[in-house]
Write an enzyme that holds these catalytic residues in place. Structure first.
Site, PDB file in Angstrom:
ATOM      1  N   ALA A 175       0.350  -0.675   0.314  1.00 12.64           N
ATOM      2  CA  ALA A 175       0.014  -0.020   0.404  1.00 12.64           C
ATOM      3  C   ALA A 175       0.628   1.917  -0.018  1.00 12.64           C
ATOM      4  CB  ALA A 175      -1.281   0.139   1.169  1.00 12.64           C
ATOM      5  N   ASP A 176       0.710   1.925  -1.037  1.00 13.53           N
ATOM      6  CA  ASP A 176       1.075   3.328  -0.582  1.00 13.53           C
ATOM      7  C   ASP A 176       0.770   4.740  -0.194  1.00 13.53           C
ATOM      8  OD1 ASP A 176       3.244   3.604  -2.858  1.00 13.53           O
ATOM      9  OD2 ASP A 176       1.837   2.266  -3.391  1.00 13.53           O
TER      10      ASP A 176
END
Length: 399
Positions: A254-255
């Site tokens: 995930a960013d």
């Protein structure tokens, strides 16, 4: 850095080198980062990528700059040092707008510097020392956090898996040692399963248009000798259909994670979550808590970076010796560059019709409804019964 097998970031006080990931897997080249501009460029052009690694490289770039005599001689007063550090962090934040880890790290570093600078009798060197302490600690803590993510994620999968000894997983993009300070997040979970001899096979997607899966994740899996297979992004649904009951989970990084669990990650993640739901396969997000942005309620508020057209319309890679290509061959030879110091010869080729329009978002947002669990270094976040979203704020505050 215990637990890190590949070292994408080499740092000692006053010196920073990063592994140029644009050249992988064909060449291994470390490039020095000695100025803010070089650090900014390395992040923006994706010589370094992966949300945790971006934050660490930005922090350490400034750590190198402020101990350089040309800069440190100008940071005599606490006010001068604080101002320079704050302005530099703001500049580095502009390199990649989607990954929240960079903004979180900049905020924590600036806050720590401000607290020291506000005290009576402190010098510019005191402020610099505090910044160095905080930024260098981030490097060490990231590896520990990733190993905890690997431990918690592996145990969660083993707890929910009902398919016996044949345990297979799919992952997307690159989330390993090359995307972090070491060990990895989603790939850290795969590494932990393999280390426990519980993993039969890992499948990694190609991850167009930048091919982080085929270039980087495949490189790490081969390096670790983890049984693995590369697939194109469009093959995932067919793979799940043909391996019904054999895929234990799809695991991604995930960013940025919103307060409700909506997750921004590499483009293609959303469609994997949809096919996982259809095939009744757990879809797991693995990310450090620094990827959680409690300031945004949902994924609708996440700014998505759109990158240049050329990333879609062209490909770059080493030139293959035609004589080494044969039907069914698993190994080809690369042409050497005319410059003996440049390694293999590389070329950029066009793969799209000239004049076609291009839309190239770097990320997409997966709704929390499609996510089975979010694994952090603090544990596994699950939804309450009957609820389609996560309560990230409650989880983080209670852990």
């Amino acid at each position: 850095m215990t637990g890190a097998t590949l070292q994408a970031i080499r740092y000692q006080r006053g010196s920073l080198e990063i592994l140029d990931q644009l050249l992988l897997p064909h060449e291994t080249l470390y490039i020095p980062i000695s100025t803010l501009a070089l650090g900014h460029d390395a992040i923006k052009t994706m010589k370094v990528r992966g949300a945790p690694a971006i934050a660490i490289v930005a922090a350490l770039t400034l750590a190198v700059v402020i101990v350089d005599p040309a800069t440190s001689s100008r940071l005599v007063s606490a006010k001068d040092a604080r101002q320079f550090i704050e302005e530099s962090l703001e500049y580095l934040k502009t390199s990649r707008p989607t990954a929240v880890n960079l903004f979180d790290a900049a905020h924590k570093l600036a806050k720590g510097v401000q607290e020291v600078a506000a005290k009576d009798g402190v010098s510019g060197q005191d402020v610099v020392n505090r910044y160095l302490e905080l930024s260098e600690r981030m490097l060490e803590e990231d590896v520990k956090d990733n190993m905890n993510i690997g431990k918690f994620g592996a145990q969660f999968i083993l707890d929910v898996w009902k398919g016996g000894d044949d345990l297979r997983v799919i992952t997307h993009c690159n989330t390993g040692s090359l995307a972090t300070a070491g060990y990895g997040t989603a790939l850290g979970i795969i590494r932990a399963l393999s280390g426990q001899q519980k993993l039969t096979h890992a499948y990694c997607t190609e991850t167009r248009p930048y091919n982080q899966g085929s270039r980087l994740t495949a490189y790490e899996l081969v390096y670790e000798k983890i049984p693995s297979t590369l697939i194109t992004d469009s093959m995932a649904s067919a793979l799940l259909a043909q391996n019904s009951g054999k895929i234990a989970a799809i695991i991604v990084g995930a960013d940025r994670v919103a307060a409700n669990g909506d997750t921004a990650n590499k483009i293609g993640t959303y469609q994997l979550a949809i096919t996982a739901r259809y095939h009744n396969v757990p879809f797991i997000v693995a990310a450090p808590s620094t990827s959680v942005d409690l300031n945004i309620a949902s994924g609708k508020e996440i700014h998505i970076e759109v990158r240049p057209d050329v990333e879609v319309t062209t490909l770059r890679g080493p030139v293959v010796e035609l004589s080494s290509i044969s039907k069914g061959a698993s190994h080809v030879e690369f042409k050497k560059s005319a410059d003996q110091n440049s390694g293999v010869a590389a070329e950029t080729i066009a793969v799209a019709a000239r004049g076609i329009g291009v839309w190239n978002p770097s990320f997409d947002v997966t709704p929390a409804e499609l996510i089975s669990a979010i694994v952090t270094e603090k544990g596994v976040v699950l939804k309450q019964d009957g609820v389609q979203q996560f309560d990230m704020k409650d989880f983080l505050s209670s852990n």
